[in-house]
Design a protein around this motif. Structure first.
Motif, mmCIF file in Angstrom:
data_model
loop_
_atom_site.group_PDB
_atom_site.id
_atom_site.type_symbol
_atom_site.label_atom_id
_atom_site.label_comp_id
_atom_site.label_asym_id
_atom_site.label_seq_id
_atom_site.Cartn_x
_atom_site.Cartn_y
_atom_site.Cartn_z
ATOM 1 N N ALA A 82 0.832 -1.206 0.000
ATOM 2 C CA ALA A 82 0.000 0.000 0.000
ATOM 3 C C ALA A 82 0.866 1.256 0.000
ATOM 4 C CB ALA A 82 -0.928 -0.003 1.214
ATOM 5 N N GLN A 83 2.094 1.153 0.505
ATOM 6 C CA GLN A 83 3.003 2.294 0.543
ATOM 7 C C GLN A 83 3.702 2.524 -0.789
ATOM 8 O OE1 GLN A 83 5.693 1.371 3.703
ATOM 9 N NE2 GLN A 83 4.178 1.719 5.311
ATOM 10 N N LEU A 84 3.767 1.508 -1.628
ATOM 11 C CA LEU A 84 4.460 1.635 -2.904
ATOM 12 C C LEU A 84 3.588 2.376 -3.912
ATOM 13 C CD1 LEU A 84 5.925 -1.961 -3.260
ATOM 14 C CD2 LEU A 84 7.141 0.110 -2.601
ATOM 15 N N PRO A 85 4.194 3.250 -4.710
ATOM 16 C CA PRO A 85 3.410 3.928 -5.748
ATOM 17 C C PRO A 85 3.129 2.967 -6.898
ATOM 18 C CG PRO A 85 5.698 4.568 -5.902
ATOM 19 C CD PRO A 85 5.573 3.704 -4.678
ATOM 20 N N LEU A 86 2.024 3.190 -7.583
ATOM 21 C CA LEU A 86 1.725 2.368 -8.761
ATOM 22 C C LEU A 86 2.735 2.695 -9.842
ATOM 23 C CD1 LEU A 86 -2.155 2.479 -9.075
ATOM 24 C CD2 LEU A 86 -0.729 0.542 -8.479
ATOM 25 N N SER A 87 3.308 1.660 -10.426
ATOM 26 C CA SER A 87 4.278 1.903 -11.492
ATOM 27 C C SER A 87 3.755 1.270 -12.761
ATOM 28 C CB SER A 87 5.641 1.314 -11.116
ATOM 29 O OG SER A 87 5.550 -0.079 -11.045
ATOM 30 N N TYR A 97 0.739 -5.345 -12.351
ATOM 31 C CA TYR A 97 1.387 -4.926 -11.113
ATOM 32 C C TYR A 97 0.494 -5.208 -9.907
ATOM 33 C CZ TYR A 97 3.898 -1.988 -7.789
ATOM 34 O OH TYR A 97 4.584 -1.539 -6.698
ATOM 35 N N GLN A 98 -0.796 -4.902 -10.024
ATOM 36 C CA GLN A 98 -1.714 -5.172 -8.922
ATOM 37 C C GLN A 98 -1.909 -6.673 -8.708
ATOM 38 O OE1 GLN A 98 -5.254 -2.901 -9.600
ATOM 39 N NE2 GLN A 98 -4.279 -0.981 -8.980
ATOM 40 N N PHE A 99 -1.870 -7.455 -9.777
ATOM 41 C CA PHE A 99 -1.953 -8.904 -9.629
ATOM 42 C C PHE A 99 -0.712 -9.436 -8.914
ATOM 43 C CE2 PHE A 99 -1.494 -13.294 -11.295
ATOM 44 C CZ PHE A 99 -2.642 -13.817 -10.717
ATOM 45 N N ALA A 100 0.440 -8.885 -9.216
ATOM 46 C CA ALA A 100 1.669 -9.278 -8.519
ATOM 47 C C ALA A 100 1.597 -8.901 -7.044
ATOM 48 C CB ALA A 100 2.883 -8.641 -9.185
ATOM 49 N N TRP A 141 9.521 -7.426 2.322
ATOM 50 C CA TRP A 141 10.575 -6.435 2.150
ATOM 51 C C TRP A 141 10.066 -5.011 2.024
ATOM 52 C CZ3 TRP A 141 14.940 -7.776 3.910
ATOM 53 C CH2 TRP A 141 15.367 -9.094 3.821
ATOM 54 N N PRO A 142 8.995 -4.744 1.281
ATOM 55 C CA PRO A 142 8.524 -3.341 1.193
ATOM 56 C C PRO A 142 8.155 -2.767 2.565
ATOM 57 C CG PRO A 142 7.464 -4.650 -0.493
ATOM 58 C CD PRO A 142 8.217 -5.604 0.385
ATOM 59 N N PHE A 143 7.562 -3.587 3.428
ATOM 60 C CA PHE A 143 7.215 -3.126 4.769
ATOM 61 C C PHE A 143 8.469 -2.890 5.599
ATOM 62 C CE2 PHE A 143 6.235 -4.151 9.231
ATOM 63 C CZ PHE A 143 5.341 -3.127 9.493
#
Length: 149
Positions: A82-87, A97-100, A141-143
């Motif tokens: 949720a913190q990552l921007p959509l790329s 990307y959302q499926f991943a 890892w993102p968290f």
């Protein structure tokens, strides 16, 4: 209309009717479950059974701890992605990307379920080994990187 002093008014609130057929206390202590063995071979079998019960309890406790860890991993992935921007510049890239992200979120619970189901007939070391490997592979890892920054 029932009277206030009727003894059957509070019957539904009591659990002390031991004459009821559905009231089951289980086997009595020292009853059939703990019958004295006739031979020495049976004595070692019952001692091994007690050790087996402790082993199963320890395996259940360890599996429950890993289940909690995997649940926290799923929550960590939800917060982290949720913190990552959509790329993505187009619709296909955004959808993939959302499926991943979805696959990353469900990976930890799926690893737990697969490890428990596929190691059902094997030893405790095999199950705990796969669960421990999953805790290393599926770290959110993102968290973690968002907390460190």
């Amino acid at each position: 209309m029932a009277r206030p002093d009727d003894p059957d008014d509070d019957a539904a609130l009591r659990w002390d009717d031991v004459d009821d057929a559905s009231y089951d206390l289980g086997p009595a202590p020292g009853g059939e479950a703990e019958a004295a063995p006739a031979e020495s071979g049976e004595a070692t079998a019952s001692a091994g059974g007690a050790a087996g019960k402790r082993g199963r309890s320890a395996l259940l406790a360890a599996t429950s701890v890993f289940g909690g860890i995997y649940l926290m991993y799923a929550v960590g992935w939800i917060i982290g992605v949720a913190q990552l921007p959509l790329s993505g510049t187009d619709l296909l890239q955004e959808v993939t990307y959302q499926f991943a992200e979805f696959l990353a979120i469900i990976a930890a619970p799926m690893w737990f379920v697969a490890s428990v189901v596929l190691s059902r007939g094997r030893g405790a070391v095999h199950r705990l080994g796969w669960l421990a490997l999953g805790t290393l592979v599926l770290v959110p890892w993102p968290f973690l990187l968002g907390v460190v920054r």
